[in-house]
Motif scaffolding. Structure first.
Motif, PDB file in Angstrom:
ATOM      1  N   VAL A 116       0.940  -1.308   0.033  1.00  0.00           N
ATOM      2  CA  VAL A 116      -0.005  -0.068   0.064  1.00  0.00           C
ATOM      3  C   VAL A 116       0.717   1.290   0.122  1.00  0.00           C
ATOM      4  N   GLY A 117       2.269   1.102   0.012  1.00  0.00           N
ATOM      5  CA  GLY A 117       3.248   2.401  -0.034  1.00  0.00           C
ATOM      6  C   GLY A 117       3.146   3.097   1.186  1.00  0.00           C
ATOM      7  N   LEU A 118       3.188   2.425   2.341  1.00  0.00           N
ATOM      8  CA  LEU A 118       3.420   3.463   3.558  1.00  0.00           C
ATOM      9  C   LEU A 118       4.500   2.755   4.649  1.00  0.00           C
ATOM     10  N   ALA A 119       5.259   3.793   5.109  1.00  0.00           N
ATOM     11  CA  ALA A 119       6.163   3.643   5.844  1.00  0.00           C
ATOM     12  C   ALA A 119       5.971   4.233   7.456  1.00  0.00           C
ATOM     13  N   ALA A 120       5.940   3.484   8.597  1.00  0.00           N
ATOM     14  CA  ALA A 120       5.985   3.967   9.852  1.00  0.00           C
ATOM     15  C   ALA A 120       7.149   4.036  10.706  1.00  0.00           C
ATOM     16  N   MET A 121       7.548   4.991  11.361  1.00  0.00           N
ATOM     17  CA  MET A 121       8.742   5.306  12.053  1.00  0.00           C
ATOM     18  C   MET A 121       8.321   5.524  13.318  1.00  0.00           C
ATOM     19  N   HIS A 122       8.749   5.011  14.648  1.00  0.00           N
ATOM     20  CA  HIS A 122       8.632   5.373  16.043  1.00  0.00           C
ATOM     21  C   HIS A 122       9.727   5.422  16.776  1.00  0.00           C
ATOM     22  N   THR A 123       9.634   6.255  17.775  1.00  0.00           N
ATOM     23  CA  THR A 123      10.847   6.010  18.637  1.00  0.00           C
ATOM     24  C   THR A 123      10.295   5.215  19.924  1.00  0.00           C
ATOM     25  N   ALA A 124       9.252   5.121  20.333  1.00  0.00           N
ATOM     26  CA  ALA A 124       8.598   4.288  21.292  1.00  0.00           C
ATOM     27  C   ALA A 124       7.359   4.004  21.335  1.00  0.00           C
ATOM     28  N   LEU A 125       6.773   2.956  20.467  1.00  0.00           N
ATOM     29  CA  LEU A 125       5.426   2.828  20.004  1.00  0.00           C
ATOM     30  C   LEU A 125       4.331   2.424  21.326  1.00  0.00           C
ATOM     31  N   PRO A 126       5.011   1.697  22.474  1.00  0.00           N
ATOM     32  CA  PRO A 126       3.851   1.254  23.282  1.00  0.00           C
ATOM     33  C   PRO A 126       3.768   2.650  24.427  1.00  0.00           C
ATOM     34  N   ASP A 127       4.492   3.732  24.283  1.00  0.00           N
ATOM     35  CA  ASP A 127       4.325   4.809  24.995  1.00  0.00           C
ATOM     36  C   ASP A 127       4.079   6.187  24.666  1.00  0.00           C
ATOM     37  N   PRO A 128       2.903   6.479  24.503  1.00  0.00           N
ATOM     38  CA  PRO A 128       2.507   7.898  24.040  1.00  0.00           C
ATOM     39  C   PRO A 128       3.357   9.001  24.776  1.00  0.00           C
ATOM     40  N   ASP A 129       3.793   8.831  25.815  1.00  0.00           N
ATOM     41  CA  ASP A 129       4.385  10.126  26.564  1.00  0.00           C
ATOM     42  C   ASP A 129       5.761  10.197  26.088  1.00  0.00           C
ATOM     43  N   GLN A 130       6.346   9.112  25.557  1.00  0.00           N
ATOM     44  CA  GLN A 130       7.890   9.347  24.978  1.00  0.00           C
ATOM     45  C   GLN A 130       7.822   9.094  23.312  1.00  0.00           C
ATOM     46  N   ASN A 131       6.633   8.788  22.884  1.00  0.00           N
ATOM     47  CA  ASN A 131       6.922   8.284  21.401  1.00  0.00           C
ATOM     48  C   ASN A 131       6.735   9.645  20.514  1.00  0.00           C
TER      49      ASN A 131
END
Length: 748
Positions: free
Chosen positions: A98-113
């Motif tokens: 589908v042409g999408l890339a996702a990049m996270h710093t801390a996926l489980p933690d919204p305070d740090q992501n």
């Protein structure tokens, strides 16, 4: 004839797409129709969790409080899938189909992501998709920063067709002011490459086909450098390579929810949302003009919050252009940790150098293919590479699509075949390596003690040396109860330490005193929450020990107290002690956010239309009781005898296992032809309470009620209700409070 739908790969992969591209706490949902809305789909994820026994999908469903009904559980053959936080997964993922890339710093933690989504799709701009190939969006620490703009309220409405569909509504590129073809299957993009390591991600998109012949080349490189690589905050690098069919000007677009502070001379701007910022530096092209506005060619179908649109454009037509844009998301308190970027001359293209006292990050930018890249003492053979020096010594290295990274003649990373790998080594002996290579490939890393190994799997493979353990004991001491130990978990990819303790048997709010120490050599960001509810974020300086007082943490319903320490810099959690006592009589609404009306980031109340298409505007003004700040709600359009007001962005109260008693209060000031009151409701609006609506109150007057919140009922919405039939009417609200009362004595 039966169809084995559960064995179809697209259905099995569906939970992963939702998890990475639209995490359960996301404030927005790019790309396509509905992109302005927050993440939903918890019920669907609950069904997918049951169908495929997927613990990460169950975590998503649990986060949103989704549960399967009896019929759904039967149809999905639901068992007892245990939820698992996505802390052991690669934090970046691409969906090439589908042409999408996702990049996270801390996926489980919204305070740090902090997370970036990048789209370059082979499906064109048809149906519910937009002309937004090679576009991106950025959200960080719970706030949307770089947004996909426009609204989808009515399909085919003039606002939808003349703005939201168009490239000018996205964070992409215009050519001579023109965008990509809309409603066009052939307006395709392609995700050409994606590489993920623990330290950094890389995506490459090709969108030239989408421009109806105006472009012969549009390659967008996206580099996502995580904090464990930068030694501080995440850094996003956007590198565009553009070639036009004829001489043309090029416009680079950004969109935000708030006005952007633009410094044209420095080619720098700052985006804000709440207490979060993003600094954006345009290093290339050298000559740019900046224009910002908040206008749509056609207004949305229904009233909606304003948005701001920035164009950074070239003025002299040219056959080609290259951009280099650096984005750094950060909280207000972390501005001093930002890096200063500059462009430097390397071989096979420019290099990016980012500096701060004691830290230097050098990025050898992507060239046309795997080849030799060099700047000074740093040389790489690969697609791109990066090295972080702390106090002059290598701390973290990344090599993507290559065989060798060398500094001062010493091999830091090597591979027998082209591979993507990273190595980060901390002063306390921790070391984290991640590699993606052909199975059987020989690899080495030599940032500290040299390590050699052979790749076993085709996908990312993690190697982790934890170093000495500074945190040996942690406990929570509830008032009048036996101490409870914290369970300590370490997440290597995130470099987070998570401490969990069962909540005391208060079944309500608790006052906490939390003693923390940083035994590391860098800052240590800390977040504290009761269950899912963020309560506090704080940063401990190196060597510091502090006792933090939290006046009211929601520990209802048998939840956990969770403390997360981000050790991706050189910080290290060395002490954790907590005491807790039950508390009542504390205001649970975040009214402290109003204490600085000069700072728009403090505004937690957002305007809302409640009925009759009425709408108002909300501002913080210093005209409250006793000179304290208050809210001013101005009637913009009374609608059809409707109600407008403001809604509080607030986590709310968790359901408890017992009835609880509260007092809701608000002071209002109204003109003769207006009324005002306050309302609280549950998440599904099945339960609510209203204070009396007061009118004709030229002096401050309190409206209040006492109520019982039934056991098992949450409380998530707080709304001001205002009514006026005259545009321009100003209504004032001050000293809003929601206070839990002591339980009444048992009846005799």
């Amino acid at each position: 004839m039966g169809m084995p739908v559960l064995s179809r790969s697209h259905l099995r992969n569906m939970p992963w797409f939702k998890l990475y591209a639209n995490p359960p706490y996301a404030r927005r949902s790019p790309f396509g129709d509905g992109q302005e809305g927050a993440a939903g789909g918890g019920q669907t994820m609950a069904m997918l969790a049951a169908l495929f026994d997927n613990p990460y999908a169950q975590w998503y469903a649990d986060w949103q409080g989704a549960r399967l009904g009896p019929e759904e559980a039967l149809l999905c053959n639901a068992g007892s899938t245990a939820a698992r936080e996505p802390d052991d997964l690669p934090q970046g993922r691409a969906f090439f189909d589908v042409g999408l890339a996702a990049m996270h710093t801390a996926l489980p933690d919204p305070d740090q992501n902090a997370f970036l989504l990048f789209r370059s799709s082979p499906f064109g701009s048809i149906s519910h998709a937009y002309a937004d190939q090679n576009a991106f969006a950025l959200e960080a620490y719970g706030e949307p920063l770089v947004i996909a703009s426009g609204y989808y309220q009515l399909y085919g409405h003039p606002h939808h067709t003349q703005w939201t569909w168009q490239t000018k509504a996205s964070n992409a590129v215009l050519v001579d002011g023109e965008g990509q073809s809309t409603r066009d299957w052939n307006a395709r993009g392609r995700l050409l490459a994606f590489d993920t390591t623990a330290a950094a991600d890389y995506a490459l998109g090709d969108a030239h086909e989408a421009y109806a012949g105006r472009l012969e080349r549009f390659l967008r490189h996206v580099l996502f450098l995580r904090p464990l690589h930068t030694g501080g905050l995440p850094v996003v690098v956007i590198r565009d390579d553009l070639a036009a069919a004829r001489q043309a000007t090029f416009q680079f677009l950004l969109h935000a929810l708030e006005p952007m502070a633009v410094d044209s001379d420095a080619r720098r701007l700052t985006i804000r949302s709440g207490a979060v910022r993003c600094r954006v530096d345009f290093l290339e092209p050298a000559a740019l003009t900046f224009d910002q506005h908040d206008q749509f060619p056609e207004a949305p179908f229904r009233p909606a919050p304003n948005q701001w649109h920035l164009t950074a454009g070239t003025t002299t037509p040219a056959p080609a252009a290259a951009s280099l844009i650096v984005l750094q998301p950060y909280r207000d308190r972390d501005e001093g940790r930002l890096l200063t970027p500059r462009l430097d001359a390397g071989t096979a293209g420019p290099a990016l150098v980012l500096t701060a006292p004691g830290r230097t990050v050098t990025v050898l930018l992507p060239g046309p293919g795997e080849g030799s890249l060099r700047l000074g003492d740093l040389e790489a053979h690969g697609r791109w590479a990066s090295l972080t020096l702390c106090d002059g010594q290598p701390r973290s290295a990344v090599l993507v699509g290559g065989r060798r990274l060398t500094w001062r003649g010493q091999d830091l990373l090597t591979s027998a075949r082209a591979a993507s790998l990273s190595c980060t080594r901390w002063p306390d002996g921790r070391q984290l390596i991640e590699a993606t290579a052909t199975p059987g490939t020989d690899l080495t890393a030599a940032l500290g003690t040299p390590e050699a190994w052979q790749q076993h799997a085709a996908g990312p493979e993690l190697r982790w040396q934890p170093g000495p353990e500074p945190l040996r004991e942690a406990a929570l001491a509830p008032d009048g109860q036996a101490p409870r130990p914290f369970t300590i978990e370490r997440q290597p990819r995130l470099q987070q330490v998570t401490a969990r303790a069962d909540a005391p048997a208060f079944d309500g709010h608790a006052a906490l005193d939390l003693t923390l120490a940083n035994h590391g050599q860098g800052p240590l960001p800390i977040s504290v929450r009761g269950g899912r509810t963020p309560t506090l974020t704080h940063t401990l300086a190196s060597g510091a020990e502090e006792t933090l007082h939290l006046p009211a943490v929601d520990l209802a319903g048998g939840t956990e107290l969770v403390v997360v320490a981000d050790e991706s810099g050189a910080g290290r959690l060395g002490r954790l002690r907590a005491t807790a006592r039950p508390v009542t009589g504390v205001n649970l609404l975040p009214t402290a956010l109003l204490e600085n009306p000069a700072n728009p980031a403090t505004l937690a109340w957002q305007p809302t239309a409640i009925s009759g298409n009425a709408r108002g505007e909300v501002a913080v003004v210093p005209d409250g009781r006793d000179g304290r700040p208050c809210l001013k709600v101005t009637c913009v359009d009374p609608g059809a005898n409707g109600t407008f007001g403001a809604i509080l962005r607030w986590p709310g109260l968790r359901p408890a296992r017992r009835d609880r008693h509260f007092r809701l209060s608000c002071w209002v000031r109204t003109p003769p032809d207006a009324v005002a009151g306050i309302q609280v409701t549950s998440r599904d609006w099945s339960w609510w309470k209203n204070t009396e609506r007061l009118g004709d109150r030229p002096a401050w007057t309190e409206t209040a009620l006492e109520f019982t919140l039934p056991a098992g009922t949450d409380l998530t919405h707080v709304r001001l209700h205002m009514t006026s039939q005259r545009p321009g009417t100003e209504l004032f609200a001050a000293d809003m409070s929601l206070i839990e009362l002591p339980a009444p004595p048992p009846a005799e």
